[in-house]
Motif scaffolding. Structure first.
Motif, PDB file in Angstrom:
ATOM      1  N   ARG A   1      54.000  42.044  40.158  1.00 12.60           N
ATOM      2  CA  ARG A   1      53.095  41.661  41.246  1.00 12.60           C
ATOM      3  C   ARG A   1      53.197  40.166  41.474  1.00 12.60           C
ATOM      4  NH1 ARG A   1      48.082  45.598  41.233  1.00 12.60           N
ATOM      5  NH2 ARG A   1      49.058  47.301  40.125  1.00 12.60           N
ATOM      6  N   THR A   2      52.684  39.750  42.614  1.00  8.36           N
ATOM      7  CA  THR A   2      52.659  38.321  42.871  1.00  8.36           C
ATOM      8  C   THR A   2      51.218  37.852  43.048  1.00  8.36           C
ATOM      9  OG1 THR A   2      52.900  38.680  45.230  1.00  8.36           O
ATOM     10  CG2 THR A   2      54.911  38.260  43.994  1.00  8.36           C
ATOM     11  N   PHE A   3      50.975  36.671  42.580  1.00 11.73           N
ATOM     12  CA  PHE A   3      49.647  36.069  42.707  1.00 11.73           C
ATOM     13  C   PHE A   3      49.815  34.633  43.171  1.00 11.73           C
ATOM     14  CE2 PHE A   3      49.558  39.172  39.310  1.00 11.73           C
ATOM     15  CZ  PHE A   3      48.475  39.967  39.655  1.00 11.73           C
ATOM     16  N   THR A   4      48.874  34.176  43.980  1.00  9.38           N
ATOM     17  CA  THR A   4      48.922  32.761  44.347  1.00  9.38           C
ATOM     18  C   THR A   4      48.235  31.970  43.227  1.00  9.38           C
ATOM     19  OG1 THR A   4      46.796  32.818  45.476  1.00  9.38           O
ATOM     20  CG2 THR A   4      48.750  33.304  46.798  1.00  9.38           C
ATOM     21  N   PRO A   5      48.618  30.695  43.075  1.00 12.75           N
ATOM     22  CA  PRO A   5      47.945  29.867  42.066  1.00 12.75           C
ATOM     23  C   PRO A   5      46.425  29.835  42.279  1.00 12.75           C
ATOM     24  CG  PRO A   5      49.937  28.779  42.801  1.00 12.75           C
ATOM     25  CD  PRO A   5      49.768  29.980  43.681  1.00 12.75           C
ATOM     26  N   THR A   6      45.995  29.823  43.527  1.00  8.73           N
ATOM     27  CA  THR A   6      44.555  29.804  43.809  1.00  8.73           C
ATOM     28  C   THR A   6      43.877  31.051  43.236  1.00  8.73           C
ATOM     29  OG1 THR A   6      44.997  28.604  45.844  1.00  8.73           O
ATOM     30  CG2 THR A   6      42.848  29.659  45.673  1.00  8.73           C
ATOM     31  N   GLN A   7      44.563  32.180  43.393  1.00  8.97           N
ATOM     32  CA  GLN A   7      44.034  33.431  42.880  1.00  8.97           C
ATOM     33  C   GLN A   7      43.907  33.377  41.350  1.00  8.97           C
ATOM     34  OE1 GLN A   7      46.655  36.486  44.345  1.00  8.97           O
ATOM     35  NE2 GLN A   7      45.143  38.070  43.942  1.00  8.97           N
ATOM     36  N   VAL A   8      44.921  32.825  40.702  1.00  6.71           N
ATOM     37  CA  VAL A   8      44.894  32.747  39.238  1.00  6.71           C
ATOM     38  C   VAL A   8      43.807  31.777  38.777  1.00  6.71           C
ATOM     39  CG1 VAL A   8      46.237  32.264  37.158  1.00  6.71           C
ATOM     40  CG2 VAL A   8      47.341  33.369  39.101  1.00  6.71           C
ATOM     41  N   LEU A   9      43.624  30.693  39.525  1.00  7.44           N
ATOM     42  CA  LEU A   9      42.527  29.786  39.188  1.00  7.44           C
ATOM     43  C   LEU A   9      41.190  30.518  39.347  1.00  7.44           C
ATOM     44  CD1 LEU A   9      41.557  27.027  38.307  1.00  7.44           C
ATOM     45  CD2 LEU A   9      41.528  26.309  40.694  1.00  7.44           C
ATOM     46  N   GLY A  10      41.112  31.384  40.353  1.00 10.10           N
ATOM     47  CA  GLY A  10      39.914  32.204  40.539  1.00 10.10           C
ATOM     48  C   GLY A  10      39.628  33.042  39.292  1.00 10.10           C
ATOM     49  N   MET A  11      40.693  33.536  38.661  1.00 10.51           N
ATOM     50  CA  MET A  11      40.530  34.338  37.442  1.00 10.51           C
ATOM     51  C   MET A  11      39.986  33.483  36.299  1.00 10.51           C
ATOM     52  SD  MET A  11      44.100  36.452  37.682  1.00 10.51           S
ATOM     53  CE  MET A  11      44.576  37.186  39.265  1.00 10.51           C
ATOM     54  N   VAL A  12      40.514  32.248  36.200  1.00  8.11           N
ATOM     55  CA  VAL A  12      40.025  31.335  35.159  1.00  8.11           C
ATOM     56  C   VAL A  12      38.538  31.045  35.403  1.00  8.11           C
ATOM     57  CG1 VAL A  12      40.212  28.983  34.231  1.00  8.11           C
ATOM     58  CG2 VAL A  12      42.280  30.288  34.756  1.00  8.11           C
ATOM     59  N   PHE A  13      38.195  30.801  36.664  1.00  7.48           N
ATOM     60  CA  PHE A  13      36.791  30.537  36.998  1.00  7.48           C
ATOM     61  C   PHE A  13      35.902  31.740  36.669  1.00  7.48           C
ATOM     62  CE2 PHE A  13      37.746  27.070  40.414  1.00  7.48           C
ATOM     63  CZ  PHE A  13      37.750  26.103  39.425  1.00  7.48           C
ATOM     64  N   SER A  14      36.403  32.946  36.949  1.00 10.32           N
ATOM     65  CA  SER A  14      35.619  34.148  36.632  1.00 10.32           C
ATOM     66  C   SER A  14      35.283  34.187  35.152  1.00 10.32           C
ATOM     67  CB  SER A  14      36.404  35.424  36.945  1.00 10.32           C
ATOM     68  OG  SER A  14      36.615  35.531  38.302  1.00 10.32           O
ATOM     69  N   ASP A  15      36.289  33.860  34.344  1.00 13.61           N
ATOM     70  CA  ASP A  15      36.099  33.874  32.900  1.00 13.61           C
ATOM     71  C   ASP A  15      35.066  32.826  32.486  1.00 13.61           C
ATOM     72  OD1 ASP A  15      36.911  34.748  30.242  1.00 13.61           O
ATOM     73  OD2 ASP A  15      37.858  32.783  30.028  1.00 13.61           O
ATOM     74  N   LEU A  16      35.181  31.623  33.061  1.00 11.07           N
ATOM     75  CA  LEU A  16      34.248  30.545  32.723  1.00 11.07           C
ATOM     76  C   LEU A  16      32.833  30.897  33.178  1.00 11.07           C
ATOM     77  CD1 LEU A  16      36.386  27.415  33.710  1.00 11.07           C
ATOM     78  CD2 LEU A  16      36.108  28.437  31.446  1.00 11.07           C
ATOM     79  N   LYS A  17      32.772  31.556  34.325  1.00  4.17           N
ATOM     80  CA  LYS A  17      31.476  31.977  34.862  1.00  4.17           C
ATOM     81  C   LYS A  17      30.787  32.946  33.891  1.00  4.17           C
ATOM     82  CE  LYS A  17      29.858  34.876  38.617  1.00  4.17           C
ATOM     83  NZ  LYS A  17      29.801  35.124  40.044  1.00  4.17           N
ATOM     84  N   ILE A  18      31.580  33.874  33.357  1.00  7.66           N
ATOM     85  CA  ILE A  18      31.019  34.841  32.406  1.00  7.66           C
ATOM     86  C   ILE A  18      30.523  34.131  31.144  1.00  7.66           C
ATOM     87  CG2 ILE A  18      31.585  36.805  30.908  1.00  7.66           C
ATOM     88  CD1 ILE A  18      33.492  37.737  33.192  1.00  7.66           C
ATOM     89  N   ILE A  19      31.284  33.133  30.702  1.00  5.80           N
ATOM     90  CA  ILE A  19      30.854  32.367  29.514  1.00  5.80           C
ATOM     91  C   ILE A  19      29.483  31.736  29.784  1.00  5.80           C
ATOM     92  CG2 ILE A  19      31.355  30.321  28.089  1.00  5.80           C
ATOM     93  CD1 ILE A  19      34.346  30.976  28.451  1.00  5.80           C
ATOM     94  N   GLY A  20      29.340  31.160  30.968  1.00  4.14           N
ATOM     95  CA  GLY A  20      28.062  30.553  31.342  1.00  4.14           C
ATOM     96  C   GLY A  20      26.952  31.591  31.413  1.00  4.14           C
TER      97      GLY A  20
END
Ligand code: ATP
Ligand code: MG
Ligand code: K
Length: 711
Positions: A110-129
């Motif tokens: 599959r292909t992902f844009t860097p913005t999309q992958v950053l969105g995934m990192v943010f999702s993870d950080l959001k859950i931590i919060g």
């Protein structure tokens, strides 16, 4: 409403939350403060953060790291091209000229844009919060490097939207550090100014800011940076050093093997850290490739020798910051270093020599950005009351707008000469609004661009705005006021365009002493614009509002949405003139930007992927529960439940447990959540009656004891 600060690094991310008693950096699931910025795509789910880092070595080609380097850059960006060389995953050029990350996910490429992958990192950080606050996290403040372009800033906002976050502000990392430094300081001078230089050397870049502190406020005097000078450059120098060495000594070329590269890089990073505290360090890797164990060794002196090309570049941003702040080195009272790569002794040596004083490390150097962001979020949030402290931020680039068109006094056609003006000069306060007046007979467009490409080394174009259509009832050339905004995130956009038509009407003169003419000057463009020389062209610029007035976050109601309104001019002694204001439509094209509808779709996709991750996590939990039950019951049957089961009952149940265990390793290894739930229930049907018998007995025990005692 959540009050959270995020620091997303090239390497590590941190989450800080505001609680009534102060700011806390919170722990992730693995009880760590730092969460690696890694997304690892698997066959059944994604692993993000610490879990992603743990699976990287096993799955290097699908482990996406260094996302901060990839977002908001065209594929042809030379820096991006250089970065890609050392990354183990594949990045190709998308149809729009922007990078696409290739990864195997759920069994297919599959292909992902860097913005999309950053969105995934943010999702993870959001859950931590969220886990730490026990509440939804939406409002936040996110730290960004000061050198981020308009497009990179937009990409961060898009990634945040994809993760369901709402950033109240994107804050420059060094400014966040300065805020975290100053807000608790009780000894700031009332009249004098305390000048502090903050130097952040992170994984990929170096940033410097000089801030002037007074009681209750900080003012950023200058920002400077080197976008490609950080800890990883030292890793790379060591990597090259050992790659060459191992080629000669062991006849292996690690560049031929993604996993070997990754392992050698990781070992070099470790080596670098050891060298910060020790004069020499060994490097041993078992079975690096072709079943060869490798050994190496390096002294700090030699490390410094091979790092000279990197170290030589450290001084430049320091000089630039001083120069832009207009300060002599003696006028910098204190130097604070942050960022983990600043632990390298040779960097500290350069800083000490340059400033003529020992830099301090009073800040928690890895946490200060997230803390500063949480503080800023608290300041902006209506739910928190924060000590009065003003942050005067300045913008690091000059922004120009340009347009095609004739000079205002020329009535004939030379309508395609390009003209321009700087709207926000370097150092302009953030946020800020400027208004420009154009004289036009029909739809026209303006470009927003960087005025000085050399300071950014970037394509100059940012966006194009088309203003129109509009129809002027009176003259051929209508007066159009265009408002340009530099918002709190450091993003420039045309906010609105208004058609201004003066009409003289016979109205009895009424005095309106309550309205001050001076106020009108800030709202209306003086009509002498038409008499300006060709250099100043046909745009007349003025501050529409002071930075302080405009300090509100985007309120989401652009003026263009408001209905046409009439306003009365207030020249007290003159016959009444009416200025009719009509809003003109403005359409925006951001180069490389993602349309809002597309972001919306990505948000849905992220939701689906997150759901899949959660289902997989729950499936694992349910499977573990079956396994745990088998072991637990087997132990208890031969221990405390022994006297509560008959022999045949025990034999039957033990066999059943064994059968389940075998099943878990064979047919049942890869089942759905529901199957594991059913399996556990099936076992419990046999186990529960035994448990009940045991409980009844043991619970009766103490009651009797107590009775005996009472007697
Ligand atoms: P950036 O600020 O560039 O986005 P980041 O915030 O993730 O990245 P930091 O966490 O500040 O970066 O720093 C990470 C870098 O510091 C890595 O290169 C790491 O190897 C390096 N580092 C960590 N500890 C030490 C140490 N003791 N000595 C030298 N370097 C170190
Ligand atoms: Mg950092
Ligand atoms: K507040």
């Amino acid at each position: 409403m959540s009050v959270v600060g995020f620091d997303f690094g090239n390497e590590n991310c941190l989450v800080a939350v505001a609680r009534q008693r102060g700011i806390d950096v919170v722990l992730n699931d693995e009880s760590k403060r730092e969460t690696p910025a890694i997304v690892c795509f698997g066959d059944k789910q994604r692993f993000i953060g610490t879990a992603g880092a743990a699976t990287t070595m096993m799955n290097p080609k699908n482990s996406i790291s260094q996302i901060k380097r990839l977002i908001g850059r065209p594929f042809s960006d030379p820096e991006l091209q250089r970065d890609l060389k050392s990354l183990p995953f594949t990045v190709t050029e998308g149809p729009n000229g922007f990078p696409l990350i290739q990864a195997r996910y759920l069994g297919e490429m599959r292909t992902f844009t860097p913005t999309q992958v950053l969105g995934m990192v943010f999702s993870d950080l959001k859950i931590i919060g969220q886990k730490n606050l026990n509440a939804a996290v939406v409002d936040c403040c996110i730290g960004i490097p000061v050198y981020f372009t308009d497009l990179q800033r937009r990409a961060v906002l898009d990634a945040a939207t994809i993760a369901g976050l709402h950033p109240l502000r994107l804050m420059h990392e060094t400014t966040a550090t300065a805020l975290a430094y100053g807000i608790y300081k009780t000894d700031l001078p009332e009249n004098d100014q305390l000048n502090v230089a903050f130097v952040d050397v992170g994984h990929a870049s170096m940033q410097v800011c000089i801030a002037g502190f007074k009681k209750g406020q900080l003012k950023i005097l200058a920002h400077s940076f080197d976008r490609s000078l950080g800890g990883r450059d030292f890793d790379e120098a060591l990597f090259q050093h050992f790659t060459t060495k191992f080629k000669a000594e062991y006849h292996i070329d690690v560049n031929q093997n993604a996993r070997a590269c990754l392992r050698l890089r990781a070992a070099c990073e470790k080596l670098k850290k050891v060298l910060s505290a020790n004069p020499e360090a060994p490097l041993n890797i078992e079975c690096l490739m072709e079943e060869k164990d490798v050994r190496g060794f390096i002294k700090r002196e030699e490390f410094e020798q091979i790092s000279i090309p990197i170290l030589e570049r450290v001084k430049r941003p320091l000089e630039k910051a001083l120069q832009d702040a207009g300060l002599a080195v003696e006028n910098v009272h204190t130097v604070e270093v942050v960022g983990s790569a600043s632990r390298i002794p040779s960097i500290m040596k350069i800083l000490t020599e340059f400033f003529g004083k020992e830099p301090k490390r009073t800040m928690n150097s890895s946490e200060c950005v997230s803390r500063g962001c949480a503080l800023q979020c608290a300041i902006l949030s209506p739910t928190f009351k924060v000590r009065e402290f003003q942050v005067q931020e300045c913008f690091p680039f000059s922004i120009a707008i340009s347009w095609k068109g004739a000079a205002p006094d020329s009535q004939n056609g030379a309508a395609d000469n390009q003209q321009g003006t700087i709207v926000f000069p370097k150092g302009n306060p953030i946020p800020s609004i400027k208004a420009l007046t154009f004289y036009r007979s029909g739809t026209f467009s303006i470009d927003v661009k960087y005025a000085d490409v050399s300071e950014l080394q970037y394509p100059d174009k940012i966006s194009t705005y088309t203003i129109g259509p509009f129809q002027s009832t009176k003259s051929e050339r209508a007066k159009v006021k265009v408002k340009v905004r530099l918002n709190l995130h450091g993003i420039v956009s045309v906010e609105s365009a208004t058609l201004l038509e003066e009409e003289e009407v016979e109205v009895p003169v009424t005095k309106e002493p309550s309205r001050e003419p001076a106020k009108m000057d800030t709202d209306e463009v003086p009509s002498d614009a038409a008499t300006k020389g060709p250099n100043e062209a046909d745009a007349n610029m003025e501050e529409a509002k002071s930075a302080a007035d405009a300090s509100g976050v985007e309120n989401g109601v652009p003026e263009a949405d408001k209905p046409t309104q009439m306003e009365t001019d207030t020249k007290v002694e003159a016959p009444k003139k009416k200025v009719k204001k009509t809003n003109i439509p403005v359409s925006e094209v951001v180069y490389g930007g993602i349309p809002a509808a597309e972001v919306e779709k990505l948000l849905e996709k992220e939701y689906e992927m997150a759901l899949q991750d959660r289902v997989m996590e729950e499936t694992k939990e349910k499977k573990n529960a079956v396994e745990a039950y088998v072991y637990d019951m087997r132990n208890k049957l031969s221990d405390k439940y022994q006297e509560f089961v008959t022999d045949p009952e025990r034999e039957g149940f033990t066999a059943k447990l064994q059968e389940t265990e075998d099943w878990l390793y064979e047919d049942g290894e890869d089942e759905t959540k529901g199957v594991y739930i059913a399996k556990l229930e099936e076992l419990k049907k046999q186990g529960d009656p035994i448990e009940v018998r045991y409980k009844e007995y043991t619970e009766r025990g103490p009651v009797l004891d107590q009775l005996v005692y009472c007697i």
